[in-house]
Each structure stands twice: as structure tokens, then as C-alpha cells.
Design a protein around this motif. Sequence first.
Motif, PDB file in Angstrom:
ATOM      1  N   UNK A  99       0.841  -1.307   0.174  1.00 33.80           N
ATOM      2  CA  UNK A  99      -0.007   0.075  -0.119  1.00 33.80           C
ATOM      3  C   UNK A  99       0.744   1.220   0.062  1.00 33.80           C
ATOM      4  N   UNK A 100       2.068   0.998   0.188  1.00 32.34           N
ATOM      5  CA  UNK A 100       3.010   2.380   0.319  1.00 32.34           C
ATOM      6  C   UNK A 100       4.203   2.329  -0.803  1.00 32.34           C
ATOM      7  N   UNK A 101       3.547   1.762  -1.920  1.00 31.30           N
ATOM      8  CA  UNK A 101       4.327   1.630  -3.108  1.00 31.30           C
ATOM      9  C   UNK A 101       4.573   2.824  -3.897  1.00 31.30           C
ATOM     10  N   UNK A 102       3.653   3.790  -3.650  1.00 33.27           N
ATOM     11  CA  UNK A 102       3.718   4.910  -4.531  1.00 33.27           C
ATOM     12  C   UNK A 102       4.092   6.041  -3.665  1.00 33.27           C
ATOM     13  N   UNK A 103       4.341   6.077  -2.296  1.00 37.98           N
ATOM     14  CA  UNK A 103       4.735   6.974  -1.725  1.00 37.98           C
ATOM     15  C   UNK A 103       6.298   7.006  -1.246  1.00 37.98           C
ATOM     16  N   UNK A 104       7.145   8.152  -1.235  1.00 33.28           N
ATOM     17  CA  UNK A 104       8.349   8.259  -0.672  1.00 33.28           C
ATOM     18  C   UNK A 104       8.303   8.029   0.657  1.00 33.28           C
ATOM     19  N   UNK A 105       9.142   6.777   0.987  1.00 26.96           N
ATOM     20  CA  UNK A 105       9.223   6.328   2.317  1.00 26.96           C
ATOM     21  C   UNK A 105      10.774   6.544   3.072  1.00 26.96           C
ATOM     22  N   UNK A 106      11.007   7.292   4.024  1.00 26.77           N
ATOM     23  CA  UNK A 106      12.066   7.643   4.478  1.00 26.77           C
ATOM     24  C   UNK A 106      12.813   6.535   5.033  1.00 26.77           C
ATOM     25  N   UNK A 107      14.062   6.207   4.997  1.00 24.97           N
ATOM     26  CA  UNK A 107      14.883   5.316   5.629  1.00 24.97           C
ATOM     27  C   UNK A 107      16.240   5.767   6.464  1.00 24.97           C
TER      28      UNK A 107
END
Length: 250
Positions: A99-107
Motif C-alpha cells: 500500500x506504500x508503493x507509490x509514496x516516498x518512504x524515508x529510511x
Amino acid sequence: MTGSEASSTFRLAYVPGVTPAKWVRIWSERLPDVPLTLVDVPAAEATDVLRSGGADVGVVRLPVDRTVFSAIPLYTESTVVVVPKDHLVTAADEVTVADLADDIVFHPLDDVLDWERLPGRPAIERPATTVDAIELVAAGVGLLVVPQSLARLHHRKDLTYRPVVDAPQSGVALAWPEDATTDLVEDFIGIVRGRTANSTRGRTPPPAQPKSKRREAADARRKPTSTGRSPRSGAGGAKGGKRGKPRRRS
């Protein structure tokens, strides 16, 4: 006397997201003569602090080197995604990594999750810390996936979070150098494991306490007398004895 016994205090290291207040309170009640000092350390530095003697025990994030440290797993945290309150994710009670595939996710560089494959789209630059990543999420730049305790620790009114059901989870454990298992370490282990104050596991049992004077007096009252006379003997017993027949007057 070596280790923590030789120290005037007992030192507990803990990583962000951990709340040791309950254990600290019980320690102060049971060992008031040994102050407990809290050492707040980043998760990545916790084992180094323990190895160098900067703390006696630590509440750390797994894994740890089990050839060096003893560890007692305490719990495993749920993983959540931190999002702005108006994000589409908030429409669901829980989400998946997909569900998070299209968002920028910070690491962030201090990320404590063991990812095989990072979720979402990568940011141009990795934030240095989780705190920096939270600020970027609040600015609407992207999302952040963290253990739930860190989401609570860095709570903001303009942010919320949802569980990510298929994300890696973070285990929390009590750890200490295996060759530094002192009596005070055993005392703290007992507190964490919920042992009672009277438990002697791992410690020398305390000497038996003498009976109180009141108890001794009560015992003495219960002992039989040594006079050999029955309870109804004596002056009172004579009255209750058998009388002879009266003489007839001549």
C-alpha cells in the motif's frame, strides 16, 4: 568485590522508545541504598556502551552478539507507518507494505528495522535520524515506517500512524556482558522478570530473622504450667470437693 558491586550506583542503559520507569521504581523500593542511574543511548550504540562498561545492563533492540552478551527477550513491537493526518492511509485501520508503493518512504540512518527490501520509493537523501525523518513527514515530503514506540515517542498533533501488518518487527531485550553477571545484575533481572522481593534465585538467601518478643510471649502463655495441679485445684477446687455427712446431735 568487582563489577557493579564495586560501584556506588547501578547503571541502566536504554534505547529510544523504551520506558523503564516501572523497573526503576521497584529498584528504588528494594535497593534504596544503591541508586540507579539511567543512561539514554542511541539504539546503534547500546551494545558498545555495555561492552565498554558504560552501563551494567541495557534494554536494547535485537539482535545482539550472543557470544558476548546474555540477553532476555522482553517483547516484540508492532511496526507502523507515520503519516500526515490527511493522508489516504488514514482511511484504513491497517496497511501492507504494498500500500506504500507509490509514496516516498524515508529510511533514516538510525533505522532499527531489518528490511530485506525497502518499502515505497526512496528519498533523494537519507535523513540522519528518525527525528529528522519525522520533520520531513510533517512537511508532507514522505512517510516513515518505525516501531510503534518510536511513533509514540515522536508524536505530533499533525501526524498519526497505522499498523503495517507485513513489515519487519523490532524485538526488545534486556542484555548485559556475559562475563559481568553480578549480584546487582541478578537483582535487576529478577525485577524485570517479576520476581518477588523475597525470591532468592541467584542470590545468597538472607539469614532467618528471630521471633519478635511479642511472639515469644504468646508462645510462653500457650505452654502448660509445671505445678502438677489441675486447673480447678486450690482454694476454688476445695469448695467444689466432696463433703462429709453431718453428725447427728445426741
